[in-house]
Design a protein around this motif. Structure first.
Motif, PDB file in Angstrom:
ATOM      1  N   ALA A 135      -1.401  -1.822  15.140  1.00  0.00           N
ATOM      2  CA  ALA A 135      -2.046  -0.522  14.958  1.00  0.00           C
ATOM      3  C   ALA A 135      -1.897  -0.043  13.526  1.00  0.00           C
ATOM      4  O   ALA A 135      -2.843   0.490  12.923  1.00  0.00           O
ATOM      5  CB  ALA A 135      -1.449   0.489  15.928  1.00  0.00           C
ATOM      6  N   ILE A 136      -0.696  -0.210  12.952  1.00  0.00           N
ATOM      7  CA  ILE A 136      -0.483   0.202  11.554  1.00  0.00           C
ATOM      8  C   ILE A 136      -1.370  -0.602  10.624  1.00  0.00           C
ATOM      9  O   ILE A 136      -2.002  -0.054   9.706  1.00  0.00           O
ATOM     10  CB  ILE A 136       1.009   0.033  11.184  1.00  0.00           C
ATOM     11  N   ALA A 137      -1.440  -1.924  10.828  1.00  0.00           N
ATOM     12  CA  ALA A 137      -2.260  -2.771   9.958  1.00  0.00           C
ATOM     13  C   ALA A 137      -3.733  -2.376  10.037  1.00  0.00           C
ATOM     14  O   ALA A 137      -4.417  -2.280   9.012  1.00  0.00           O
ATOM     15  CB  ALA A 137      -2.072  -4.240  10.351  1.00  0.00           C
ATOM     16  N   ALA A 138      -4.240  -2.144  11.259  1.00  0.00           N
ATOM     17  CA  ALA A 138      -5.644  -1.764  11.407  1.00  0.00           C
ATOM     18  C   ALA A 138      -5.920  -0.423  10.746  1.00  0.00           C
ATOM     19  O   ALA A 138      -6.951  -0.237  10.079  1.00  0.00           O
ATOM     20  CB  ALA A 138      -6.004  -1.714  12.895  1.00  0.00           C
ATOM     21  N   ARG A 179       4.423   2.077  -0.053  1.00  0.00           N
ATOM     22  CA  ARG A 179       4.874   2.859   1.101  1.00  0.00           C
ATOM     23  C   ARG A 179       4.360   2.257   2.398  1.00  0.00           C
ATOM     24  O   ARG A 179       5.097   2.127   3.379  1.00  0.00           O
ATOM     25  CB  ARG A 179       4.384   4.299   0.966  1.00  0.00           C
ATOM     26  N   GLU A 180       3.066   1.861   2.398  1.00  0.00           N
ATOM     27  CA  GLU A 180       2.502   1.291   3.617  1.00  0.00           C
ATOM     28  C   GLU A 180       3.099  -0.077   3.934  1.00  0.00           C
ATOM     29  O   GLU A 180       3.285  -0.430   5.102  1.00  0.00           O
ATOM     30  CB  GLU A 180       0.974   1.184   3.488  1.00  0.00           C
ATOM     31  N   ALA A 181       3.391  -0.862   2.881  1.00  0.00           N
ATOM     32  CA  ALA A 181       4.046  -2.157   3.111  1.00  0.00           C
ATOM     33  C   ALA A 181       5.432  -1.954   3.717  1.00  0.00           C
ATOM     34  O   ALA A 181       5.844  -2.693   4.612  1.00  0.00           O
ATOM     35  CB  ALA A 181       4.145  -2.937   1.801  1.00  0.00           C
ATOM     36  N   THR A 182       6.153  -0.928   3.230  1.00  0.00           N
ATOM     37  CA  THR A 182       7.479  -0.630   3.787  1.00  0.00           C
ATOM     38  C   THR A 182       7.370  -0.172   5.242  1.00  0.00           C
ATOM     39  O   THR A 182       8.171  -0.556   6.099  1.00  0.00           O
ATOM     40  CB  THR A 182       8.158   0.461   2.944  1.00  0.00           C
ATOM     41  N   ARG A 183       6.346   0.636   5.534  1.00  0.00           N
ATOM     42  CA  ARG A 183       6.160   1.104   6.910  1.00  0.00           C
ATOM     43  C   ARG A 183       5.835  -0.057   7.848  1.00  0.00           C
ATOM     44  O   ARG A 183       6.356  -0.144   8.960  1.00  0.00           O
ATOM     45  CB  ARG A 183       5.027   2.143   6.941  1.00  0.00           C
ATOM     46  N   PHE A 184       4.983  -0.981   7.387  1.00  0.00           N
ATOM     47  CA  PHE A 184       4.655  -2.143   8.216  1.00  0.00           C
ATOM     48  C   PHE A 184       5.870  -3.052   8.389  1.00  0.00           C
ATOM     49  O   PHE A 184       6.106  -3.596   9.472  1.00  0.00           O
ATOM     50  CB  PHE A 184       3.509  -2.921   7.567  1.00  0.00           C
ATOM     51  N   ASP A 185       6.640  -3.194   7.310  1.00  0.00           N
ATOM     52  CA  ASP A 185       7.850  -4.021   7.387  1.00  0.00           C
ATOM     53  C   ASP A 185       8.835  -3.462   8.409  1.00  0.00           C
ATOM     54  O   ASP A 185       9.447  -4.206   9.188  1.00  0.00           O
ATOM     55  CB  ASP A 185       8.504  -4.104   5.996  1.00  0.00           C
ATOM     56  N   ALA A 186       8.991  -2.130   8.412  1.00  0.00           N
ATOM     57  CA  ALA A 186       9.895  -1.502   9.383  1.00  0.00           C
ATOM     58  C   ALA A 186       9.398  -1.734  10.815  1.00  0.00           C
ATOM     59  O   ALA A 186      10.190  -1.990  11.731  1.00  0.00           O
ATOM     60  CB  ALA A 186      10.009  -0.007   9.096  1.00  0.00           C
ATOM     61  N   SER A 187       8.072  -1.689  11.000  1.00  0.00           N
ATOM     62  CA  SER A 187       7.516  -1.898  12.333  1.00  0.00           C
ATOM     63  C   SER A 187       7.720  -3.341  12.802  1.00  0.00           C
ATOM     64  O   SER A 187       8.103  -3.587  13.956  1.00  0.00           O
ATOM     65  CB  SER A 187       6.027  -1.555  12.334  1.00  0.00           C
ATOM     66  N   THR A 188       7.473  -4.306  11.926  1.00  0.00           N
ATOM     67  CA  THR A 188       7.656  -5.710  12.314  1.00  0.00           C
ATOM     68  C   THR A 188       9.132  -6.030  12.557  1.00  0.00           C
ATOM     69  O   THR A 188       9.459  -6.830  13.439  1.00  0.00           O
ATOM     70  CB  THR A 188       7.099  -6.647  11.232  1.00  0.00           C
ATOM     71  N   ASN A 189      10.027  -5.407  11.773  1.00  0.00           N
ATOM     72  CA  ASN A 189      11.460  -5.622  12.011  1.00  0.00           C
ATOM     73  C   ASN A 189      11.890  -5.034  13.356  1.00  0.00           C
ATOM     74  O   ASN A 189      12.750  -5.602  14.049  1.00  0.00           O
ATOM     75  CB  ASN A 189      12.282  -4.998  10.879  1.00  0.00           C
ATOM     76  N   ALA A 190      11.298  -3.900  13.724  1.00  0.00           N
ATOM     77  CA  ALA A 190      11.601  -3.326  15.041  1.00  0.00           C
ATOM     78  C   ALA A 190      11.120  -4.259  16.149  1.00  0.00           C
ATOM     79  O   ALA A 190      11.809  -4.464  17.159  1.00  0.00           O
ATOM     80  CB  ALA A 190      10.938  -1.953  15.171  1.00  0.00           C
TER      81      ALA A 190
END
Length: 417
Positions: A213-216, A233-244
């Motif tokens: 959802a974040i990537a889309a 910022r968006e790369a960090t947000r996606f990274d946090a989501s994939t790590n979760a």
């Protein structure tokens, strides 16, 4: 293809797979053929230990050298015939089950996509596009794995395990009844571990959907992201989501590993006890060497079946969570419902009159901020009206209500009265 809504089972339970029933029913013939080949392959596997027993007792014990050579030749031909039958039945089972998995997955994906297309814009305000795409791809792939592979393996090993256990009880009733009692005790902890894996499987799929959802969201608005230099910022947000998602997957994998290890160790321990008792029976002269060889192979079949069933159970739990998420989309109700008997609107030559009467409306994603409040507008037939206002004043909202993308919370919208 449409699937009728039904009473949903417990959240994430294996019974959630029952939602696939409407997609399986049109292919009863293929299911019947798959079941037939599955049973034949399992029965052929169970015949192998009996042929091995005949080889040992009839081909190796004979004292006459010539008779022994002829007996060995015949017994090996029998074993080869069993192997050929097993190969043919397994190949037929693999083809029919794989075809069934691909076909059911395609039908399910089409049905979910068609259902999503009929949702109102309010649905897409509360459900991100990336999440829908994740369900159409990742979740349907999990279902395909189960229907086209894991379920068949599970059923085949269940038949083989039950058959091997029945043969062991028939040939060694006293010992195997003890082993069967021990195996019953294995089931109780396995059910507890299974519930744990089931919950984590659904959580893992949800986290993967969050990343999609974040990537889309970001990729669909990449000019805006780059204009604010928000790539980092968006790369960090996606990274946090994939790590979760990774952490949840690791927890699921740990729980599943414990489940598989427990099933294999506990089952093997029980079966080794039965095997030990069998060797004592040979030493005491109660059974023949061929009988012991047959028992050993049946024990191996039963132990391997239990191990495979443990892994298949984990796959079923993951697929149950995926099926549950797909059924949520498939049974989602649109906020905009057409009348059961719609009447064709007349088309006056001079044009239609439009009346907005005290319309109040807010978008589902912004329930506390009305886009229109007590809005009234009358447009006469043939009249040209321009809507002028600042950004966010509600100009687009008026047209969206006119097209019935949404229904207002209060007020009326009339066409020709």
């Amino acid at each position: 293809m449409a699937a009728s809504a039904s009473s949903s089972p417990a959240k994430g339970a294996p019974q959630s797979l029952s939602g696939l029933g409407p997609f399986l029913r049109p292919y009863r013939v293929q299911i019947g053929l798959a079941a037939l080949f599955l049973v034949l392959a399992a029965v052929t596997t169970l015949v192998f230990p009996m042929a091995l027993r005949s080889l040992i007792d009839g081909g190796l014990v004979t004292t006459d050298r010539g008779a022994q050579t002829m007996a060995l030749r015949n017994h090996f031909l029998e074993l080869f015939a069993v192997a050929v039958a097993l190969g043919l039945f397994s190949a037929a089972r693999f083809y029919t089950v794989s075809w069934l998995g691909e076909r059911v997955t395609a039908d399910l994906r089409n049905a979910v996509y068609a259902r999503v297309l009929r949702q109102s814009p309010a649905f897409f305000e509360s459900t991100q596009t990336g999440e829908v795409l994740s369900r159409l791809t990742a979740d349907t792939t999990l279902v395909q794995t189960v229907v086209g592979s894991s379920l068949s393996m599970g059923l085949r090993n269940a038949v083989m395990g039950v058959g091997a256990l029945a043969m062991l009880v028939w040939t060694n009733p006293y010992v195997m009844v003890q082993v069967l009692g021990i195996l019953v005790l294995v089931v109780l902890p396995s059910m507890w571990f299974g519930r744990r894996v089931r919950k984590l499987s659904r959580a893992s799929q949800d986290r993967v959907a969050d990343s999609s959802a974040i990537a889309a969201e970001v990729l669909n608005a990449i000019p805006v992201v780059q204009s604010y230099t928000a790539e980092g910022r968006e790369a960090t947000r996606f990274d946090a989501s994939t790590n979760a998602a990774f952490r949840t997957a690791v927890r699921r994998t740990k729980a599943r590993s414990v489940l598989v290890a427990f099933i294999i160790i506990a089952t093997s321990a029980a079966l080794l006890w039965g095997l030990y008792q069998g060797t004592q029976a040979v030493l005491n002269g109660d059974i023949t060497a061929g009988h012991l060889g047959q028992t050993v192979v049946y024990v191996i079949i039963l132990a391997s079946s239990a191990a495979v069933l443990g892994e298949v159970y984990g796959d079923l739990l993951r697929a149950a969570g995926a099926t549950e998420r797909l059924m949520e989309l498939l049974h989602a109700k649109s906020a905009i419902v057409s009348p059961s008997n719609p009447a064709a609107a007349p088309v006056p030559p001079a044009g239609s009159a439009i009346n907005f009467e005290a319309i109040t409306f807010h978008y589902p994603s912004r329930p506390g901020t009305p886009a229109l409040r007590d809005f009234s507008l009358n447009v006469a037939p043939g009249e040209t009206v321009a809507l002028v206002g600042s950004s966010g004043a509600g100009k687009s909202t008026v047209f969206q209500l006119l097209l019935r993308y949404y229904d207002p919370q209060s007020g009326r919208l009339l066409l020709d009265g």
